[in-house]
Structure formats: structure tokens, C-alpha cells
Design a protein around this motif. Structure first.
Motif, PDB file in Angstrom:
ATOM      1  N   TYR A  82       0.883  -1.206   0.006  1.00 26.23           N
ATOM      2  CA  TYR A  82       0.096  -0.026  -0.014  1.00 26.23           C
ATOM      3  C   TYR A  82       0.955   1.359  -0.056  1.00 26.23           C
ATOM      4  O   TYR A  82       0.777   2.104  -0.725  1.00 26.23           O
ATOM      5  CB  TYR A  82      -1.033   0.012   1.201  1.00 26.23           C
ATOM      6  CG  TYR A  82      -2.135  -0.938   1.221  1.00 26.23           C
ATOM      7  CD1 TYR A  82      -2.705  -1.054   0.141  1.00 26.23           C
ATOM      8  CD2 TYR A  82      -2.845  -1.284   2.314  1.00 26.23           C
ATOM      9  CE1 TYR A  82      -3.660  -1.982  -0.265  1.00 26.23           C
ATOM     10  CE2 TYR A  82      -3.933  -2.270   2.194  1.00 26.23           C
ATOM     11  CZ  TYR A  82      -4.263  -2.386   0.854  1.00 26.23           C
ATOM     12  OH  TYR A  82      -5.619  -2.986   0.564  1.00 26.23           O
ATOM     13  N   ALA A  83       1.860   1.342   0.972  1.00 28.27           N
ATOM     14  CA  ALA A  83       2.595   2.345   1.005  1.00 28.27           C
ATOM     15  C   ALA A  83       3.587   2.732  -0.296  1.00 28.27           C
ATOM     16  O   ALA A  83       3.517   3.778  -0.747  1.00 28.27           O
ATOM     17  CB  ALA A  83       3.547   2.610   2.232  1.00 28.27           C
ATOM     18  N   GLY A  84       4.215   1.476  -0.832  1.00 29.72           N
ATOM     19  CA  GLY A  84       5.113   2.052  -2.158  1.00 29.72           C
ATOM     20  C   GLY A  84       4.138   2.411  -3.225  1.00 29.72           C
ATOM     21  O   GLY A  84       4.650   3.064  -4.056  1.00 29.72           O
ATOM     22  N   GLY A  85       3.230   1.591  -3.260  1.00 32.36           N
ATOM     23  CA  GLY A  85       1.804   1.775  -4.462  1.00 32.36           C
ATOM     24  C   GLY A  85       1.650   3.368  -4.295  1.00 32.36           C
ATOM     25  O   GLY A  85       1.186   3.922  -5.322  1.00 32.36           O
ATOM     26  N   ALA A  86       1.166   3.670  -3.096  1.00 33.29           N
ATOM     27  CA  ALA A  86       0.934   5.165  -3.028  1.00 33.29           C
ATOM     28  C   ALA A  86       1.881   6.294  -3.498  1.00 33.29           C
ATOM     29  O   ALA A  86       1.467   7.233  -4.075  1.00 33.29           O
ATOM     30  CB  ALA A  86       0.203   5.271  -1.361  1.00 33.29           C
ATOM     31  N   VAL A  87       3.069   5.857  -3.244  1.00 34.13           N
ATOM     32  CA  VAL A  87       4.125   6.860  -3.840  1.00 34.13           C
ATOM     33  C   VAL A  87       4.158   6.903  -5.296  1.00 34.13           C
ATOM     34  O   VAL A  87       4.332   7.884  -5.933  1.00 34.13           O
ATOM     35  CB  VAL A  87       5.681   6.192  -3.288  1.00 34.13           C
ATOM     36  CG1 VAL A  87       6.682   7.117  -3.861  1.00 34.13           C
ATOM     37  CG2 VAL A  87       5.812   6.384  -1.751  1.00 34.13           C
ATOM     38  N   VAL A  88       4.059   5.647  -5.760  1.00 29.38           N
ATOM     39  CA  VAL A  88       4.116   5.446  -7.201  1.00 29.38           C
ATOM     40  C   VAL A  88       2.819   5.995  -7.990  1.00 29.38           C
ATOM     41  O   VAL A  88       2.790   6.716  -8.805  1.00 29.38           O
ATOM     42  CB  VAL A  88       4.254   4.139  -7.786  1.00 29.38           C
ATOM     43  CG1 VAL A  88       4.066   3.853  -9.368  1.00 29.38           C
ATOM     44  CG2 VAL A  88       5.537   3.381  -7.187  1.00 29.38           C
ATOM     45  N   VAL A 144      14.209   7.429  -7.285  1.00 28.25           N
ATOM     46  CA  VAL A 144      12.835   6.865  -7.385  1.00 28.25           C
ATOM     47  C   VAL A 144      12.717   5.616  -6.436  1.00 28.25           C
ATOM     48  O   VAL A 144      11.606   5.524  -5.803  1.00 28.25           O
ATOM     49  CB  VAL A 144      12.414   6.756  -8.905  1.00 28.25           C
ATOM     50  CG1 VAL A 144      10.954   6.122  -8.724  1.00 28.25           C
ATOM     51  CG2 VAL A 144      12.530   8.259  -9.677  1.00 28.25           C
ATOM     52  N   TRP A 145      13.637   4.764  -6.775  1.00 23.23           N
ATOM     53  CA  TRP A 145      13.618   3.479  -6.081  1.00 23.23           C
ATOM     54  C   TRP A 145      13.590   3.751  -4.617  1.00 23.23           C
ATOM     55  O   TRP A 145      13.065   3.127  -3.713  1.00 23.23           O
ATOM     56  CB  TRP A 145      14.538   2.598  -6.541  1.00 23.23           C
ATOM     57  CG  TRP A 145      14.414   1.866  -7.928  1.00 23.23           C
ATOM     58  CD1 TRP A 145      14.849   2.268  -9.199  1.00 23.23           C
ATOM     59  CD2 TRP A 145      13.354   0.951  -8.321  1.00 23.23           C
ATOM     60  NE1 TRP A 145      14.257   1.576 -10.264  1.00 23.23           N
ATOM     61  CE2 TRP A 145      13.234   0.607  -9.789  1.00 23.23           C
ATOM     62  CE3 TRP A 145      12.444   0.572  -7.391  1.00 23.23           C
ATOM     63  CZ2 TRP A 145      12.388  -0.258 -10.250  1.00 23.23           C
ATOM     64  CZ3 TRP A 145      11.530  -0.831  -8.012  1.00 23.23           C
ATOM     65  CH2 TRP A 145      11.515  -0.946  -9.310  1.00 23.23           C
ATOM     66  N   LEU A 146      14.479   4.826  -4.295  1.00 26.70           N
ATOM     67  CA  LEU A 146      14.518   5.053  -2.745  1.00 26.70           C
ATOM     68  C   LEU A 146      13.303   5.553  -2.036  1.00 26.70           C
ATOM     69  O   LEU A 146      12.997   5.036  -1.048  1.00 26.70           O
ATOM     70  CB  LEU A 146      15.839   5.977  -2.777  1.00 26.70           C
ATOM     71  CG  LEU A 146      15.936   6.429  -1.175  1.00 26.70           C
ATOM     72  CD1 LEU A 146      16.600   5.556  -0.342  1.00 26.70           C
ATOM     73  CD2 LEU A 146      17.072   7.656  -1.135  1.00 26.70           C
ATOM     74  N   TYR A 147      12.728   6.183  -2.765  1.00 19.45           N
ATOM     75  CA  TYR A 147      11.390   6.879  -2.319  1.00 19.45           C
ATOM     76  C   TYR A 147      10.390   5.574  -1.912  1.00 19.45           C
ATOM     77  O   TYR A 147       9.579   5.793  -0.974  1.00 19.45           O
ATOM     78  CB  TYR A 147      10.622   7.846  -3.337  1.00 19.45           C
ATOM     79  CG  TYR A 147      11.473   9.102  -3.492  1.00 19.45           C
ATOM     80  CD1 TYR A 147      12.651   9.613  -2.711  1.00 19.45           C
ATOM     81  CD2 TYR A 147      11.466   9.697  -4.995  1.00 19.45           C
ATOM     82  CE1 TYR A 147      13.482  10.547  -3.128  1.00 19.45           C
ATOM     83  CE2 TYR A 147      12.181  10.667  -5.207  1.00 19.45           C
ATOM     84  CZ  TYR A 147      13.232  11.032  -4.149  1.00 19.45           C
ATOM     85  OH  TYR A 147      14.169  12.238  -4.791  1.00 19.45           O
ATOM     86  N   ILE A 148      10.280   4.738  -3.022  1.00 18.07           N
ATOM     87  CA  ILE A 148       9.229   3.907  -2.804  1.00 18.07           C
ATOM     88  C   ILE A 148       9.793   2.693  -1.803  1.00 18.07           C
ATOM     89  O   ILE A 148       8.771   2.129  -0.983  1.00 18.07           O
ATOM     90  CB  ILE A 148       9.183   2.856  -4.187  1.00 18.07           C
ATOM     91  CG1 ILE A 148       8.786   3.700  -5.163  1.00 18.07           C
ATOM     92  CG2 ILE A 148       8.312   1.731  -4.217  1.00 18.07           C
ATOM     93  CD1 ILE A 148       8.719   3.287  -6.828  1.00 18.07           C
ATOM     94  N   ALA A 149      11.155   2.424  -1.742  1.00 12.60           N
ATOM     95  CA  ALA A 149      11.702   1.606  -0.883  1.00 12.60           C
ATOM     96  C   ALA A 149      11.324   2.187   0.804  1.00 12.60           C
ATOM     97  O   ALA A 149      11.166   1.371   1.526  1.00 12.60           O
ATOM     98  CB  ALA A 149      13.054   1.351  -1.041  1.00 12.60           C
ATOM     99  N   VAL A 150      11.659   3.418   0.825  1.00 14.50           N
ATOM    100  CA  VAL A 150      11.618   4.059   2.322  1.00 14.50           C
ATOM    101  C   VAL A 150      10.156   3.980   2.660  1.00 14.50           C
ATOM    102  O   VAL A 150       9.855   3.550   3.855  1.00 14.50           O
ATOM    103  CB  VAL A 150      12.238   5.603   2.253  1.00 14.50           C
ATOM    104  CG1 VAL A 150      11.414   6.246   3.397  1.00 14.50           C
ATOM    105  CG2 VAL A 150      13.533   5.512   2.050  1.00 14.50           C
ATOM    106  N   ALA A 151       9.203   4.275   1.745  1.00 15.04           N
ATOM    107  CA  ALA A 151       7.751   4.046   2.212  1.00 15.04           C
ATOM    108  C   ALA A 151       7.476   2.656   2.543  1.00 15.04           C
ATOM    109  O   ALA A 151       6.608   2.479   3.532  1.00 15.04           O
ATOM    110  CB  ALA A 151       6.753   4.654   1.074  1.00 15.04           C
ATOM    111  N   ALA A 152       7.792   1.713   1.691  1.00 14.93           N
ATOM    112  CA  ALA A 152       7.323   0.360   1.831  1.00 14.93           C
ATOM    113  C   ALA A 152       7.846  -0.096   3.178  1.00 14.93           C
ATOM    114  O   ALA A 152       7.319  -1.053   4.028  1.00 14.93           O
ATOM    115  CB  ALA A 152       7.969  -0.410   0.563  1.00 14.93           C
TER     116      ALA A 152
END
Length: 212
Positions: A82-88, A144-152
Motif C-alpha cells: 500500500y505505501a509503496g504503491g501510494a508513492v508510485v 525513485v526506487w529510494l522513495y518507494i523503498a523507504v515508504a514500503a
């Protein structure tokens, strides 16, 4: 374990709602980034701002799922999703409207995005370009991967701690209830109440003549 008691269904619903709200807010931040102060958006190429938004999204999703006292381990990976998908989704939505608005109604001169630009038509018009633009950073840039990974990762850790804590508390409560309702053990044919002890006779105790 029932689905209701495990908190799976409420956690799924609240987590999804929180992810949708967070993606909409992130999309608005991307769309209206030109309205933010230059010191905020330009500091270190905007990396601290984007990381802060990722952390905020992770916390909101984790708090939404944790509010239902979840015990299902299935919610742990779903929280990260959910968190990673919300960032994307938020980044793609913001860029789509940013691209689609000038394509549909070209302005006389460059201007910042406005609230009237947030329409389904602008989103649909700019979605192919946003996907193509977003695919390139995914293949070439690490930010971009960093933002997704941090949230997830943050959402996964918070929900993991919450689920473990709720499961531990439930086990302790179940053990306390079991100990409180456990019946007292008695051997077979043992009376519930022990008979009162009789005093031992001695030389000075008068005897019953009928028994003598």
C-alpha cells in the motif's frame, strides 16, 4: 481465527483508503510544486522533501492499519504494498495532470498549475506521457526506487511491530482467562470438604460404656 477478530478485512479497507488519500495528496504536491518555496523544492535537488513525503505516507498507512488492532500476518506485506504503491500512484497522477493540462488547453505563456487543471480529462490525456517519463527514472535513477523503498519498509516495520504486540497481548489475555477458569483438581472419590479431625483419646478421656 475469524477474519473479524484477526482485523484482516478492516485493515485491508482502511489501508486502501489511506493509500488512496496519500496518493492524491502526493499527486497534488507534485502538481503544485512550483507554488512551493524555491528553498524547499530546490534544496539538495528536492531529495529531503520527497523522502519526507515518503515517510509521511508510510506512517499514515501504518497507523490506518494499526488502528484496527490487527493480528493477521497477511497485513504486514500488504502495508508495504500500500505505501509503496501510494508513492508510485501519487507521482504518476501528479505528472499526468501536469502534462495533460497544457496539451488540452495550451496556455498563452508558461504558468504554474491551478486547481482547475485537476480533471479526469487532463489526467487521461497526460497518462501515457507520464508513464513513459516515469519508466525512464525507474530504469536509470536510484532516487525513485529510494522513495518507494523507504515508504514500503517503514510501513512494513510499523505494522510488524503492531501485529506482534497485539498477538502477544491476546496470548497473555487468553492464558489469564484459561488459568482463571481452570477447575480445581481432586483425586477420585476425594470429598469436596475434608472431615473435621477428631481428638486422639488419652488415659484421662472417659470412654463410652456402651462401646466398652
Amino acid at each position: 481465527m475469524s477474519r473479524k477478530r484477526s482485523g484482516l478485512l478492516p485493515g485491508l479497507v482502511l489501508g486502501l483508503v489511506a493509500a488512496l488519500v496519500c496518493s492524491a495528496c502526493l499527486g497534488a504536491a507534485v502538481l503544485f510544486q512550483r507554488s512551493l518555496p524555491e528553498a524547499v523544492t530546490g534544496f539538495w535537488s528536492g531529495l529531503p522533501l520527497s523522502l519526507g513525503l515518503s515517510v509521511l505516507i508510510a506512517l499514515l498507512v501504518a497507523l490506518a492499519i494499526g488502528a484496527v488492532r490487527p493480528r493477521s500476518l497477511l497485513l504486514v506485506p500488504l502495508a508495504a504494498l500500500y505505501a509503496g504503491g501510494a508513492v508510485v500512484a501519487g507521482q504518476i497522477a501528479g505528472v499526468s495532470i501536469m502534462i495533460g493540462a497544457p496539451l488540452r488547453t495550451p496556455p498563452a505563456e508558461p504558468r504554474a498549475a491551478q486547481l482547475s487543471d485537476v480533471t479526469v480529462a487532463n489526467f487521461t490525456e497526460g497518462l501515457p506521457g507520464a508513464l513513459a517519463l516515469y519508466r525512464q527514472p525507474l530504469a536509470e535513477a536510484w532516487a525513485v526506487w529510494l522513495y518507494i523503498a523507504v515508504a514500503a519498509l517503514i510501513s512494513l516495520l510499523f505494522v510488524t511491530f503492531r501485529v506482534a504486540r497485539v498477538r502477544r497481548a491476546h496470548r497473555a489475555e487468553a492464558e489469564a482467562t484459561e488459568q482463571a477458569t481452570e477447575p480445581e483438581y481432586r483425586a477420585p472419590f476425594e470429598p469436596a470438604q475434608q472431615p473435621a479431625p477428631k481428638p486422639a483419646p488419652d488415659l484421662f478421656t472417659p470412654r463410652n460404656p456402651t462401646q466398652d
